[in-house]
Design an enzyme around this catalytic site. Structure first.
Site, PDB file in Angstrom:
ATOM      1  N   CYS A  26       0.812  -1.217   0.000  1.00  0.00           N
ATOM      2  CA  CYS A  26       0.000   0.000   0.000  1.00  0.00           C
ATOM      3  C   CYS A  26       0.845   1.266   0.000  1.00  0.00           C
ATOM      4  O   CYS A  26       0.309   2.371  -0.165  1.00  0.00           O
ATOM      5  CB  CYS A  26      -0.944  -0.012   1.201  1.00  0.00           C
ATOM      6  SG  CYS A  26      -2.254  -1.245   1.059  1.00  0.00           S
ATOM      7  N   LYS A  29       0.537   3.475  -3.182  1.00  0.00           N
ATOM      8  CA  LYS A  29      -0.691   4.194  -3.511  1.00  0.00           C
ATOM      9  C   LYS A  29      -0.381   5.583  -4.068  1.00  0.00           C
ATOM     10  O   LYS A  29       0.619   6.197  -3.705  1.00  0.00           O
ATOM     11  CB  LYS A  29      -1.560   4.368  -2.258  1.00  0.00           C
ATOM     12  CG  LYS A  29      -2.410   3.166  -1.879  1.00  0.00           C
ATOM     13  CD  LYS A  29      -3.331   3.538  -0.731  1.00  0.00           C
ATOM     14  CE  LYS A  29      -4.322   2.442  -0.421  1.00  0.00           C
ATOM     15  NZ  LYS A  29      -5.254   2.830   0.656  1.00  0.00           N
ATOM     16  N   GLY A  56     -17.419  10.573   1.171  1.00  0.00           N
ATOM     17  CA  GLY A  56     -16.661  10.509   2.419  1.00  0.00           C
ATOM     18  C   GLY A  56     -15.332   9.785   2.316  1.00  0.00           C
ATOM     19  O   GLY A  56     -14.595   9.731   3.294  1.00  0.00           O
TER      20      GLY A  56
END
Length: 337
Positions: A26, A29, A56
């Protein structure tokens, strides 16, 4: 647990998967600020059945399909975070399925997402990746029912996952209220150890065990306790995901640095400089909203911004058996003590 130096894989002929990607897990990203600029034009859509959409920045979407049934949808994939193909598959699957648990749901189906440099890496390695993903999906009682693959310059793997939830019991990142404890269900520091692994070949068994652990029990406990707000801690780090939840809910937070659990070896990896670019970008993104207290160092903030892969749940409310790391507040911003 200290890292174990792996044999020289280049000399032995073994493939170091992490050497075939510019980033890992991750931490690769797109930076949160840049990503929000790109998808900003997609927000604000209106449909009567959409309970949770883009606005959101939650972990998964939620669409009402019946009086007591919401369908959850998510997708997550990334470049190799470890060199072992089977472990990479397990980690990627646990990470993708985690989005469903972060919403208080139950995964019911998954499809594989694959990018593979077929002229560079053997297909037997891809089979091991898929085998690892299947193992974790089976543990989650989530059948893998298909997939899609492309020939790619870098190896990538993940899943698109469908889940179900009671629409009245969703865990949302815009439902936090002030004056409640913040519970974290896994230690942080995984990004530091993953970066160390990529650069040195050291293997950290506790980090792998943490990343392949499902967030199912924590999610079920949060729903049973009647809690309403949660998110999972992945590539934007603890501070980044907390900020997103606070912003969506219109609250602030206090984080107790000493209460945040660290995976073994993370502190040493920070000391030795194994800080990913993704972690530094996380901190710069959230820094304008931080109020570091006396004694809080830049290294403390980098640890709290560490880009996690398949991290735990950050839950607004108390979950027995897991540490409380702070609390929500009525005022804006995040104070780090």
């Amino acid at each position: 647990m200290d890292g174990i130096m792996a044999p020289d894989q280049e000399q032995s002929g073994a493939v170091r998967l992490t050497s075939h990607a510019h980033g890992g897990g991750c931490a690769c990203k797109i930076p949160p600020g840049e990503l929000e600029d790109v998808v900003g034009g997609l927000a604000g859509q209106s449909h009567p059945d959409v309970l949770v959409g883009l606005d959101g920045g939650d972990d998964a979407s939620a669409v009402l399909v019946g009086d007591n049934l919401a369908i959850l949808s998510t997708a997550d994939f990334f470049t190799p975070v470890v060199d072992d193909a089977y472990d990479w598959g397990r980690i990627a699957a646990a990470n993708a399925i985690s989005d469903i648990y972060a919403m208080g749901g139950r995964p019911v189906s998954a499809i594989n997402l694959v990018g593979w440099p077929r002229d560079v890496l053997p297909m037997e390695l891809l089979a091991e990746v898929l085998r690892g993903g299947l193992a974790v999906a089976s543990e989650a009682d989530c059948p893998v029912t298909g997939g899609h693959s492309v020939d790619d310059l870098e190896p990538k793997y993940g899943m698109a996952v469908t889940g179900v939830a009671d629409p009245d019991k969703l865990l949302r990142n815009d439902a936090a209220t002030p004056g409640l404890p913040l519970t974290l269900t896994k230690p942080i520091g995984l990004g530091l150890l993953n970066n160390r692994h990529k650069q040195t070949g050291e293997v950290f068994a506790e980090a792998i065990a943490t990343m392949v652990q499902l967030n199912r029990e924590a999610s079920e406990a949060a729903v049973q306790c009647g809690l309403r707000a949660a998110t999972d801690v992945t590539g934007f780090g603890l501070l980044g995901h907390l900020f997103k939840m606070c912003r969506a809910s219109g609250v602030g937070a206090v984080i107790d640095r000493k209460a945040v659990p660290l995976v073994s070896g993370a502190r040493e990896a920070l000391r030795d400089g194994f800080i990913s670019g993704g972690t530094r970008r996380n901190l710069e993104w959230v820094r304008p909203h931080l109020r570091p207290g006396p004694g809080i160092s830049e290294e403390d903030l980098l640890m709290l911004a560490d880009a996690q892969t398949s991290g735990g749940l950050l839950v607004v409310g108390e979950l027995p058996g897991h540490p409380i790391v702070g609390h929500t507040t009525a005022g804006p911003g995040i104070e780090v003590r």
